[in-house]
Design an enzyme around this catalytic site. Sequence first.
Site, mmCIF file in Angstrom:
data_model
loop_
_atom_site.group_PDB
_atom_site.id
_atom_site.type_symbol
_atom_site.label_atom_id
_atom_site.label_comp_id
_atom_site.label_asym_id
_atom_site.label_seq_id
_atom_site.Cartn_x
_atom_site.Cartn_y
_atom_site.Cartn_z
ATOM 1 N N ASN A 162 49.223 -24.142 21.474
ATOM 2 C CA ASN A 162 48.492 -24.342 22.723
ATOM 3 C C ASN A 162 47.664 -25.622 22.718
ATOM 4 O O ASN A 162 46.691 -25.738 23.452
ATOM 5 C CB ASN A 162 47.581 -23.148 23.006
ATOM 6 C CG ASN A 162 48.370 -21.932 23.432
ATOM 7 O OD1 ASN A 162 49.524 -22.033 23.816
ATOM 8 N ND2 ASN A 162 47.759 -20.775 23.343
ATOM 9 N N HIS A 187 38.206 -19.877 25.489
ATOM 10 C CA HIS A 187 39.667 -20.011 25.581
ATOM 11 C C HIS A 187 40.388 -18.768 25.061
ATOM 12 O O HIS A 187 41.310 -18.258 25.675
ATOM 13 C CB HIS A 187 40.120 -21.251 24.801
ATOM 14 C CG HIS A 187 41.543 -21.630 25.051
ATOM 15 N ND1 HIS A 187 42.602 -20.988 24.447
ATOM 16 C CD2 HIS A 187 42.069 -22.592 25.844
ATOM 17 C CE1 HIS A 187 43.734 -21.541 24.859
ATOM 18 N NE2 HIS A 187 43.439 -22.517 25.707
ATOM 19 N N PHE A 188 40.017 -18.274 23.898
ATOM 20 C CA PHE A 188 40.562 -17.069 23.262
ATOM 21 C C PHE A 188 42.033 -17.145 22.870
ATOM 22 O O PHE A 188 42.622 -16.129 22.525
ATOM 23 C CB PHE A 188 40.350 -15.825 24.133
ATOM 24 C CG PHE A 188 38.912 -15.422 24.245
ATOM 25 C CD1 PHE A 188 38.131 -15.245 23.123
ATOM 26 C CD2 PHE A 188 38.332 -15.221 25.477
ATOM 27 C CE1 PHE A 188 36.810 -14.872 23.220
ATOM 28 C CE2 PHE A 188 37.011 -14.848 25.595
ATOM 29 C CZ PHE A 188 36.250 -14.673 24.463
ATOM 30 N N ASP A 189 42.642 -18.315 22.928
ATOM 31 C CA ASP A 189 44.023 -18.425 22.457
ATOM 32 C C ASP A 189 44.255 -19.811 21.842
ATOM 33 O O ASP A 189 45.237 -20.478 22.134
ATOM 34 C CB ASP A 189 45.004 -18.165 23.598
ATOM 35 C CG ASP A 189 46.386 -17.750 23.095
ATOM 36 O OD1 ASP A 189 46.496 -17.339 21.916
ATOM 37 O OD2 ASP A 189 47.351 -17.847 23.861
ATOM 38 N N ILE A 190 43.313 -20.233 20.987
ATOM 39 C CA ILE A 190 43.416 -21.524 20.320
ATOM 40 C C ILE A 190 44.408 -21.382 19.164
ATOM 41 O O ILE A 190 44.203 -20.584 18.256
ATOM 42 C CB ILE A 190 42.049 -21.983 19.766
ATOM 43 C CG1 ILE A 190 41.012 -22.047 20.878
ATOM 44 C CG2 ILE A 190 42.177 -23.310 19.031
ATOM 45 C CD1 ILE A 190 41.261 -23.092 21.910
#
Length: 134
Positions: free
Chosen positions: A58, A51-54
Amino acid sequence: MPKGLLERFIYSQGSDNQNRQLEWITLYDIAPGIVRGLEYLHQCCNTRILHFDIKPHNILLDWIFCPTFFDFGLSKLCERNKSIVSMIGARRTAKYIASKVFFQNLGGVSHKFDAYSYGMIVLEMVGARKNINV
């Protein structure tokens, strides 16, 4: 998702933690839900999804506070037999990036990137405040 964003529920409204909007038991139930979501993305899909944007902004909550990830704009697909993907040129929220990665060139990163972000979310949930006041 009827309850909206997780961030709406984890930060105190006042100077003390008495204004916490969720009970500890609810927070205790949300944390493993986030882990189950990460486990699904990292281990259960045919192609691993990183995911890289937890971050709390979000994560959406349904009517029983079950968390769901959204905003997969920075996510990467990774083959099951590989563990490192390139993140050259990626932009993220600084407080959810491991400092080791933040101060180095964002070359190759792994699913551990999401695990670090999860840890930062748990710290914010327990402390009922943002870790960095930008």
